[in-house]
Motif scaffolding. Structure first.
Motif, PDB file in Angstrom:
ATOM      1  N   LEU A  88      -5.210   7.560   6.726  1.00  0.00           N
ATOM      2  CA  LEU A  88      -4.399   7.323   7.324  1.00  0.00           C
ATOM      3  C   LEU A  88      -3.257   7.589   8.586  1.00  0.00           C
ATOM      4  CD1 LEU A  88      -2.508   7.315   3.817  1.00  0.00           C
ATOM      5  CD2 LEU A  88      -2.926   5.560   4.694  1.00  0.00           C
ATOM      6  N   ALA A  89      -2.536   6.697   9.243  1.00  0.00           N
ATOM      7  CA  ALA A  89      -2.023   7.051  10.091  1.00  0.00           C
ATOM      8  C   ALA A  89      -0.591   6.671  10.550  1.00  0.00           C
ATOM      9  CB  ALA A  89      -3.187   5.424  11.584  1.00  0.00           C
ATOM     10  N   PRO A  90       0.321   7.094  11.318  1.00  0.00           N
ATOM     11  CA  PRO A  90       1.441   6.820  11.744  1.00  0.00           C
ATOM     12  C   PRO A  90       1.581   5.726  11.741  1.00  0.00           C
ATOM     13  CG  PRO A  90       0.634   8.308  12.983  1.00  0.00           C
ATOM     14  CD  PRO A  90      -0.426   7.553  12.414  1.00  0.00           C
ATOM     15  N   GLU A  91       1.223   4.529  11.576  1.00  0.00           N
ATOM     16  CA  GLU A  91       1.388   2.592  11.736  1.00  0.00           C
ATOM     17  C   GLU A  91       1.341   2.151  10.490  1.00  0.00           C
ATOM     18  OE1 GLU A  91      -0.638   4.491  14.176  1.00  0.00           O
ATOM     19  OE2 GLU A  91      -2.282   3.619  13.948  1.00  0.00           O
ATOM     20  N   ASP A  92       0.764   3.279   9.366  1.00  0.00           N
ATOM     21  CA  ASP A  92       0.499   3.085   7.913  1.00  0.00           C
ATOM     22  C   ASP A  92       1.917   2.958   6.960  1.00  0.00           C
ATOM     23  OD1 ASP A  92      -2.770   3.793   8.182  1.00  0.00           O
ATOM     24  OD2 ASP A  92      -2.088   1.749   8.080  1.00  0.00           O
ATOM     25  N   THR A  93       2.954   3.764   7.794  1.00  0.00           N
ATOM     26  CA  THR A  93       4.654   4.096   7.066  1.00  0.00           C
ATOM     27  C   THR A  93       4.485   2.473   7.183  1.00  0.00           C
ATOM     28  OG1 THR A  93       4.573   6.169   8.200  1.00  0.00           O
ATOM     29  CG2 THR A  93       6.545   4.734   7.856  1.00  0.00           C
ATOM     30  N   ALA A  94       5.433   2.582   6.296  1.00  0.00           N
ATOM     31  CA  ALA A  94       6.283   0.799   5.551  1.00  0.00           C
ATOM     32  C   ALA A  94       5.729   1.382   3.940  1.00  0.00           C
ATOM     33  CB  ALA A  94       4.952   0.427   5.558  1.00  0.00           C
ATOM     34  N   ILE A  95       6.923   0.779   3.183  1.00  0.00           N
ATOM     35  CA  ILE A  95       7.268   0.154   1.563  1.00  0.00           C
ATOM     36  C   ILE A  95       5.867  -0.681   1.953  1.00  0.00           C
ATOM     37  CG2 ILE A  95       8.805  -0.583   0.041  1.00  0.00           C
ATOM     38  CD1 ILE A  95      11.302  -0.100   1.777  1.00  0.00           C
ATOM     39  N   TYR A  96       4.871  -0.417   0.463  1.00  0.00           N
ATOM     40  CA  TYR A  96       4.637  -0.485   0.006  1.00  0.00           C
ATOM     41  C   TYR A  96       4.549  -0.973  -1.627  1.00  0.00           C
ATOM     42  CZ  TYR A  96       0.949   0.978   3.344  1.00  0.00           C
ATOM     43  OH  TYR A  96       0.470   1.626   4.037  1.00  0.00           O
ATOM     44  N   PHE A  97       4.251  -2.863  -2.041  1.00  0.00           N
ATOM     45  CA  PHE A  97       4.587  -3.738  -2.573  1.00  0.00           C
ATOM     46  C   PHE A  97       3.256  -3.803  -3.357  1.00  0.00           C
ATOM     47  CE2 PHE A  97       9.328  -4.221  -1.513  1.00  0.00           C
ATOM     48  CZ  PHE A  97       9.133  -3.820  -0.151  1.00  0.00           C
ATOM     49  N   CYS A  98       3.291  -4.856  -4.372  1.00  0.00           N
ATOM     50  CA  CYS A  98       2.604  -5.028  -5.015  1.00  0.00           C
ATOM     51  C   CYS A  98       3.264  -6.460  -5.712  1.00  0.00           C
ATOM     52  CB  CYS A  98       1.809  -4.411  -6.409  1.00  0.00           C
ATOM     53  SG  CYS A  98       3.037  -3.792  -8.110  1.00  0.00           S
ATOM     54  N   ALA A  99       2.187  -7.363  -6.031  1.00  0.00           N
ATOM     55  CA  ALA A  99       2.835  -8.168  -6.368  1.00  0.00           C
ATOM     56  C   ALA A  99       1.583  -9.229  -7.439  1.00  0.00           C
ATOM     57  CB  ALA A  99       2.800  -9.506  -4.234  1.00  0.00           C
ATOM     58  N   ALA A 100       2.160 -10.046  -7.879  1.00  0.00           N
ATOM     59  CA  ALA A 100       1.527 -10.956  -8.844  1.00  0.00           C
ATOM     60  C   ALA A 100       1.858 -12.477  -8.832  1.00  0.00           C
ATOM     61  CB  ALA A 100       1.252 -11.014 -10.511  1.00  0.00           C
ATOM     62  N   GLY A 101       0.746 -13.769  -8.159  1.00  0.00           N
ATOM     63  CA  GLY A 101       1.310 -14.464  -8.611  1.00  0.00           C
ATOM     64  C   GLY A 101       0.365 -15.671  -9.064  1.00  0.00           C
ATOM     65  N   TYR A 102       0.640 -17.130  -9.704  1.00  0.00           N
ATOM     66  CA  TYR A 102      -0.625 -17.813 -10.361  1.00  0.00           C
ATOM     67  C   TYR A 102      -1.001 -18.648  -9.142  1.00  0.00           C
ATOM     68  CZ  TYR A 102      -1.904 -20.896 -13.724  1.00  0.00           C
ATOM     69  OH  TYR A 102      -2.841 -21.611 -14.945  1.00  0.00           O
ATOM     70  N   ILE A 103      -1.919 -18.349  -8.799  1.00  0.00           N
ATOM     71  CA  ILE A 103      -3.065 -18.912  -7.184  1.00  0.00           C
ATOM     72  C   ILE A 103      -4.096 -19.550  -8.054  1.00  0.00           C
ATOM     73  CG2 ILE A 103      -3.211 -18.114  -4.858  1.00  0.00           C
ATOM     74  CD1 ILE A 103      -1.793 -15.346  -4.884  1.00  0.00           C
ATOM     75  N   GLN A 119       9.157  -3.537  -7.211  1.00  0.00           N
ATOM     76  CA  GLN A 119       9.958  -2.629  -6.425  1.00  0.00           C
ATOM     77  C   GLN A 119       9.840  -1.776  -5.345  1.00  0.00           C
ATOM     78  OE1 GLN A 119       8.811  -0.786  -8.900  1.00  0.00           O
ATOM     79  NE2 GLN A 119       8.604   0.936  -7.988  1.00  0.00           N
ATOM     80  N   GLY A 120       8.319  -1.885  -5.029  1.00  0.00           N
ATOM     81  CA  GLY A 120       7.611  -0.988  -3.438  1.00  0.00           C
ATOM     82  C   GLY A 120       7.951   0.092  -3.751  1.00  0.00           C
ATOM     83  N   THR A 121       6.735   1.047  -2.924  1.00  0.00           N
ATOM     84  CA  THR A 121       7.554   2.469  -2.518  1.00  0.00           C
ATOM     85  C   THR A 121       7.187   3.051  -1.688  1.00  0.00           C
ATOM     86  OG1 THR A 121       5.895   4.301  -3.970  1.00  0.00           O
ATOM     87  CG2 THR A 121       4.598   3.196  -3.399  1.00  0.00           C
ATOM     88  N   GLN A 122       7.430   4.058  -0.779  1.00  0.00           N
ATOM     89  CA  GLN A 122       7.507   3.740   0.250  1.00  0.00           C
ATOM     90  C   GLN A 122       6.119   5.233   0.681  1.00  0.00           C
ATOM     91  OE1 GLN A 122      10.303   3.626   2.839  1.00  0.00           O
ATOM     92  NE2 GLN A 122       8.099   4.282   3.963  1.00  0.00           N
ATOM     93  N   VAL A 123       5.871   4.772   1.654  1.00  0.00           N
ATOM     94  CA  VAL A 123       4.662   5.550   2.354  1.00  0.00           C
ATOM     95  C   VAL A 123       4.714   6.321   3.992  1.00  0.00           C
ATOM     96  CG1 VAL A 123       2.148   5.639   2.954  1.00  0.00           C
ATOM     97  CG2 VAL A 123       2.724   4.766   0.799  1.00  0.00           C
ATOM     98  N   THR A 124       4.763   7.802   3.892  1.00  0.00           N
ATOM     99  CA  THR A 124       4.831   7.959   5.198  1.00  0.00           C
ATOM    100  C   THR A 124       3.772   8.629   5.806  1.00  0.00           C
ATOM    101  OG1 THR A 124       7.472   7.627   5.020  1.00  0.00           O
ATOM    102  CG2 THR A 124       7.038   9.232   6.774  1.00  0.00           C
TER     103      THR A 124
END
Length: 127
Positions: A88-103, A119-124
């Motif tokens: 992991l690098a500093p540029e990976d800092t973000a809120i991480y979300f999972c999502a589901a779609g009928y695709i 709702q997301g989870t913070q990665v710092t």
């Protein structure tokens, strides 16, 4: 009730690792593609990986920036999506979300394809 619940975020030093999980409930996961996105402050939501999921047959796609550092996997029995993140690098800092779609077709077409979001989870990542 559809739910996607992420966990596993936190703070880590550069070069470290984290493992995120997303538990899905309230819908038949085997009919849906499922993905990880992230969003850093001031930036657009960015696709990390997705798994197209058709009756137990899956294909996995990754964004170019992952460069072999991240691995995603899906346990249909446990209805759990994971994201193993290494180097992991500093540029990976973000809120991480999972999502589901009928695709149908390519699941790596952007956040607009997805119907349900966690709702997301913070990665710092910082020293």
């Amino acid at each position: 009730q559809v739910q996607l619940v992420e966990s596993g975020g936190g703070s880590v030093q550069p070069g470290g690792s984290l493992r995120l999980s997303c538990v899905a409930s309230g819908f038949r996961l085997s009919y849906y593609s499922i993905a990880w996105f992230r969003q850093a402050p001031g930036k657009e939501r960015e696709g990390i990986s997705c798994i197209s999921n058709s009756y137990g047959s899956t294909q996995t796609y990754y964004g170019d920036f992952v460069k072999g550092r991240f691995t995603t996997s899906l346990d249909n029995t446990k209805k759990t999506l994971t994201l193993e993140m290494n180097t992991l690098a500093p540029e990976d800092t973000a809120i991480y979300f999972c999502a589901a779609g009928y695709i149908s077709g390519d699941c790596f077409g952007g956040p607009g394809l997805y119907d349900f979001w966690g709702q997301g989870t913070q990665v710092t990542v910082s020293s």
